[in-house]
Design an enzyme around this catalytic site. Structure first.
Site, PDB file in Angstrom:
ATOM      1  N   ASP A  91      41.882  36.439  30.938  1.00 45.16           N
ATOM      2  CA  ASP A  91      40.888  37.429  30.317  1.00 45.16           C
ATOM      3  C   ASP A  91      40.158  37.002  29.258  1.00 45.16           C
ATOM      4  OD1 ASP A  91      42.737  38.058  28.406  1.00 45.16           O
ATOM      5  OD2 ASP A  91      43.396  39.857  29.066  1.00 45.16           O
ATOM      6  N   SER A  92      39.367  37.752  28.928  1.00 46.22           N
ATOM      7  CA  SER A  92      38.467  37.637  27.674  1.00 46.22           C
ATOM      8  C   SER A  92      38.983  38.180  26.234  1.00 46.22           C
ATOM      9  CB  SER A  92      37.061  37.862  27.885  1.00 46.22           C
ATOM     10  OG  SER A  92      36.770  39.210  27.999  1.00 46.22           O
ATOM     11  N   GLY A  93      39.602  39.029  26.269  1.00 45.69           N
ATOM     12  CA  GLY A  93      40.031  39.533  24.815  1.00 45.69           C
ATOM     13  C   GLY A  93      39.302  40.978  25.040  1.00 45.69           C
ATOM     14  N   GLY A  94      38.351  41.266  26.122  1.00 43.05           N
ATOM     15  CA  GLY A  94      37.741  42.402  25.994  1.00 43.05           C
ATOM     16  C   GLY A  94      38.524  43.675  26.171  1.00 43.05           C
ATOM     17  N   ASP A 145      33.497  41.149  27.321  1.00 41.45           N
ATOM     18  CA  ASP A 145      32.828  42.142  27.516  1.00 41.45           C
ATOM     19  C   ASP A 145      33.334  43.333  26.506  1.00 41.45           C
ATOM     20  OD1 ASP A 145      35.394  42.323  28.810  1.00 41.45           O
ATOM     21  OD2 ASP A 145      35.136  44.165  29.617  1.00 41.45           O
ATOM     22  N   GLN A 187      30.763  46.828  33.533  1.00 42.14           N
ATOM     23  CA  GLN A 187      31.130  48.087  32.976  1.00 42.14           C
ATOM     24  C   GLN A 187      30.242  49.239  33.464  1.00 42.14           C
ATOM     25  OE1 GLN A 187      33.660  48.755  31.139  1.00 42.14           O
ATOM     26  NE2 GLN A 187      34.545  46.757  30.950  1.00 42.14           N
ATOM     27  N   GLY A 214      36.778  48.325  32.857  1.00 40.23           N
ATOM     28  CA  GLY A 214      36.748  49.702  32.477  1.00 40.23           C
ATOM     29  C   GLY A 214      37.120  50.648  33.254  1.00 40.23           C
ATOM     30  N   ASP A 264      45.087  42.119  39.124  1.00 40.63           N
ATOM     31  CA  ASP A 264      46.206  41.997  38.163  1.00 40.63           C
ATOM     32  C   ASP A 264      46.680  43.044  37.465  1.00 40.63           C
ATOM     33  OD1 ASP A 264      45.613  41.953  34.682  1.00 40.63           O
ATOM     34  OD2 ASP A 264      43.759  41.918  36.212  1.00 40.63           O
ATOM     35  N   HIS A 333      61.881  41.567  41.601  1.00 42.16           N
ATOM     36  CA  HIS A 333      61.815  42.366  42.595  1.00 42.16           C
ATOM     37  C   HIS A 333      60.284  42.926  42.834  1.00 42.16           C
ATOM     38  CE1 HIS A 333      62.580  45.729  45.806  1.00 42.16           C
ATOM     39  NE2 HIS A 333      62.032  46.302  44.781  1.00 42.16           N
TER      40      HIS A 333
END
Length: 376
Positions: A91-94, A145, A187, A214, A264, A333
């Protein structure tokens, strides 16, 4: 930007496909366990593979802070660092722009943070985020983003504007060499018109895939599903669609029903650390007293090590005693359950049986916990 994505079967909006990456093909729909700091908590990579996982996610912000993306690069990249040879998405850190909003400052050029570790200053820009992800060596990278509170229209409008501008800068900073592909992030909060304008702007820029961001950040489940139903058809059919941060089993089913290919979430390992496990009929709290002498497996339909080799009674003892093995077994599990769930959905789509499969799932599944409530 191009990447090979094949849709091999559809039922309504639901689709089964194959997304080709530099580290192998992903059969979709696919669920990615989250390895925030370069490891899926309490699970060996070999066990992820045995569970059928094909994609894992790692976090740009956290890995930049420690051990540092340049160090990861110098040690051979994230695949070697994680001991995982399958595809990796970063991910980008957004999301940290949202979750750490009390220690950051957003402007049109980027975001200024204070490290949650030591208070040091750092600056994320679209260009910096691409540089970090390049150093990490992810197969799928995300544009930077802004993830706003979903119901604050004024803030969502500003976030849509910035997200579109930052996406263009990410696209310009990304060398399209075919090894690392770049996804844009839509978004718009719960507002259909803002989602539409964001999706349209991103498609004009052009990306290998498109994510819906978002969502599942404070809005109701009904609002999330409504926004999802409106947003997914706005995305091109020839590109994979990624719903970020969503992992409840019934949300995965409804996401696939509405046309999502990639998911995810931290929920399988986070719930495990609270003693909760998914079963075919819903979530259970393994610490319940009435499991103290229960010799049944967690889920009779599951063939993971926790279900094959341990009873509910023994798992309860491990969790109540705070033994690390208990968290390991429940984490594996829960991942096994979610990965198996998306595999079952894919098979049902290919066989043109998904509507009936979905109805049967909802008849047996209950989101309510058995015993004390545990929330991710």
């Amino acid at each position: 930007m191009t990447a090979a994505f094949e849709v091999i079967a559809t039922q309504g909006r639901a689709r089964a496909g194959i997304f080709h990456t530099a580290h192998g093909p992903l059969a979709t729909p696919v669920f990615a366990p989250v390895g925030t700091a370069g490891t899926v908590k309490a699970v060996f990579p070999r066990d992820l593979e045995s569970a059928g996982a094909s994609l894992v996610l790692a976090n740009t912000y956290h890995l930049h802070l420690r051990p540092g993306d340049e160090l990861v690069r110098d040690l051979g990249g994230l695949h070697r660092f994680m001991n995982w040879q399958g595809p990796i998405l970063t991910d980008s850190g957004g999301y940290q722009v949202f979750s750490l909003q009390h220690i950051n400052r957003i402007d049109d050029e980027g975001v200024s943070f204070r490290s949650h570790i030591d208070g040091s200053h750092l600056r994320f820009t679209p260009e910096k985020v691409i540089e970090i992800q390049r150093n990490l060596g992810a197969d799928i990278m995300m544009c930077f983003d802004e993830c706003p509170p979903p119901r604050d229209r004024e803030r969502v409008e500003g976030a849509v504007r910035r997200t579109g501008a930052w996406a263009r800068r990410c696209r310009e900073a990304h060398p399209d060499d075919g090894r690392q592909v770049l996804f844009g992030i839509v978004q718009g909060g719960v507002f259909a018109d803002l989602r539409e304008s964001s999706a349209r702007e991103l498609q004009e820029t052009g990306f290998a895939g498109y994510a819906l961001g978002g969502l599942s950040v404070g809005e109701s489940r009904a609002d999330m599903l409504e926004a999802l139903a409106l947003s997914a058809p706005m995305l091109p059919e020839e590109r994979p669609r990624y719903l970020m941060g969503v992992g409840e089993p019934d949300d995965l089913v409804e996401g696939v029903w509405r046309g999502i290919d990639i998911f995810d979430c931290v929920i399988p390992t986070r719930l495990a650390r609270h003693g909760a496990a998914f079963t075919a009929s819903g979530r259970i709290n393994v610490g319940r007293l009435d499991f103290a002498r229960d010799e049944r497996p967690l889920d009779a339909d599951c063939d993971c090590p926790a279900c094959r080799e341990y009873s509910r009674a023994i798992l309860r003892h491990l969790i109540k005693s705070r033994e690390i093995l208990g968290y390991m077994l429940l984490s594996l599990h829960n991942i096994h359950f979610l990965v198996g769930l998306v595999h079952s959905m894919r098979a049902a789509i290919v066989k043109s049986e998904f509507p009936a499969w979905r109805e049967a799932f909802h008849r047996r599944w209950s989101r309510a916990d058995r015993g004390q409530a545990v929330r991710a």
